[in-house]
Design an enzyme around this catalytic site. Structure first.
Site, PDB file in Angstrom:
ATOM      1  N   GLU A  17     -19.826   3.111  42.890  1.00 24.18           N
ATOM      2  CA  GLU A  17     -21.215   2.618  42.836  1.00 24.18           C
ATOM      3  C   GLU A  17     -21.417   1.449  43.802  1.00 24.18           C
ATOM      4  O   GLU A  17     -20.477   0.929  44.384  1.00 24.18           O
ATOM      5  CB  GLU A  17     -21.563   2.145  41.412  1.00 24.18           C
ATOM      6  CG  GLU A  17     -22.258   3.179  40.541  1.00 24.18           C
ATOM      7  CD  GLU A  17     -23.703   3.450  40.967  1.00 24.18           C
ATOM      8  OE1 GLU A  17     -24.141   2.913  42.011  1.00 24.18           O
ATOM      9  OE2 GLU A  17     -24.387   4.202  40.262  1.00 24.18           O
ATOM     10  N   ARG A 100     -23.501  -4.272  29.969  1.00 24.05           N
ATOM     11  CA  ARG A 100     -22.849  -4.664  31.223  1.00 24.05           C
ATOM     12  C   ARG A 100     -23.873  -4.645  32.340  1.00 24.05           C
ATOM     13  O   ARG A 100     -24.927  -4.014  32.217  1.00 24.05           O
ATOM     14  CB  ARG A 100     -21.678  -3.738  31.560  1.00 24.05           C
ATOM     15  CG  ARG A 100     -22.066  -2.288  31.847  1.00 24.05           C
ATOM     16  CD  ARG A 100     -20.852  -1.498  32.344  1.00 24.05           C
ATOM     17  NE  ARG A 100     -21.105  -0.080  32.516  1.00 24.05           N
ATOM     18  CZ  ARG A 100     -21.662   0.466  33.577  1.00 24.05           C
ATOM     19  NH1 ARG A 100     -22.078  -0.300  34.590  1.00 24.05           N
ATOM     20  NH2 ARG A 100     -21.825   1.779  33.662  1.00 24.05           N
ATOM     21  N   ASP A 197     -29.973   8.076  40.044  1.00 21.22           N
ATOM     22  CA  ASP A 197     -29.011   6.981  39.988  1.00 21.22           C
ATOM     23  C   ASP A 197     -29.505   5.855  40.904  1.00 21.22           C
ATOM     24  O   ASP A 197     -30.676   5.531  40.890  1.00 21.22           O
ATOM     25  CB  ASP A 197     -27.615   7.493  40.351  1.00 21.22           C
ATOM     26  CG  ASP A 197     -26.502   6.703  39.695  1.00 21.22           C
ATOM     27  OD1 ASP A 197     -26.496   5.468  39.820  1.00 21.22           O
ATOM     28  OD2 ASP A 197     -25.624   7.304  39.051  1.00 21.22           O
TER      29      ASP A 197
END
Length: 290
Positions: A17, A100, A197
């Site tokens: 990522e 997170r 995403d």
């Protein structure tokens, strides 16, 4: 470099990522969230260096002091690659240990925008924040389970933010004081096309999004119209970043997360870093003033 994505770094990341081109180093930085690892890829040499993080790390971005800001599960840290040290700067969700930090970008003014998420990917606990010159503010956007982005338009007036499980990308106007207003749906991803995403904006103001479980990355114009789709040999495409001397190379992180053993055999390059010719240049990656 052709228009078909090719693996340029075979690392088999569990959850690759957050790619970002750091011009001062002519290198691409990115993370493997689940393996708690930060990568620096030198395309000239074709090699990478990595560092272990003390917790899940969602993103890594350059800062004005020549170091980096890193979004760990416990909060925003200053990261020094010379000695591999991490120093906590802000813990915006110390009261939510199940959350997170997940994705981030820097606006033209140097403001660092980032999102949080429920690590269990169920509860609507994810929020967006902005950090600028030591001041951390919550965006006020409605919470969702998995945030992605945000991404900012080249002129700094539009914020694109993703509700991954809701399969929707939103667009919000940024006022001169950094506050947000006029939120509206920008793109809905249709059933069967995967999950939106990480978003990225190119030099023409068009939005690119990786499609997790969608085998592709897509480009949408500023009105939300689908312009093109780039197909990948792996299912989980997470985020695009533009790099190279003239920002004409598109890099893409991918993930092995969620794939069965049979799927991994069929996708041997899952989790690798890919590159392709997008036919358009990216916009400059800005330096965070934190």
């Amino acid at each position: 470099m052709g228009s078909v994505p090719e693996s340029v770094l075979a690392i088999g990341a569990t959850l690759g990522e957050g790619p970002v081109w750091v011009a001062r180093e002519a290198a691409l930085w990115f993370v493997d969230i689940k393996e708690k690892r930060i990568y620096r890829f030198d395309p000239g040499l074709g090699v990478a260096r990595s560092w272990d993080a003390p917790a899940q790390v969602g993103w890594i971005l350059p800062t004005q002091d020549g170091l980096f800001a890193a979004g760990l599960q416990s909060g925003v840290h200053r990261f020094d690659p010379d000695d591999g040290s991490f120093a906590l700067l802000h813990a915006p969700e110390a009261d939510r240990p199940g959350n997170r930090l997940n994705d981030a970008t820097v606006d033209p003014a140097g403001g660092l925008w980032f999102g949080s998420m429920d690590d269990g990917e169920e509860a609507d606990e994810g929020r967006f924040y902005r950090l600028y010159q030591g001041r951390l503010t919550e965006s006020g956007l409605p919470p969702v389970s998995i945030t992605n982005g945000p991404a900012v338009s080249p002129d700094g007036t539009l914020l694109y933010h993703t509700d991954t499980l809701g399969k929707r990308i939103w667009r919000t106007r940024i006022a001169t004081d950094g506050t947000l207003h006029d939120t509206a749906a920008f793109v809905d991803i249709e059933e069967g096309a995967g999950y939106p995403d990480g978003p990225t904006i190119d030099a023409e103001g068009c939005l690119w999004t990786g499609l997790f479980a969608g085998w592709a990355a897509r480009r949408y114009d500023p009105a939300g119209k689908l312009m093109s789709e780039v197909r990948f040999p792996v299912a989980n495409v997470t985020k695009i970043a533009f790099g190279g001397p003239d920002l004409s190379v598109a890099y893409a992180t991918t993930a092995r997360k969620g794939l069965t053993n049979d799927q991994l055999v069929a996708q041997p390059s899952a989790g690798d870093l890919f590159a392709f010719d997008p036919g358009v240049r990216g916009q400059t990656s800005y330096i965070a003033i934190i």
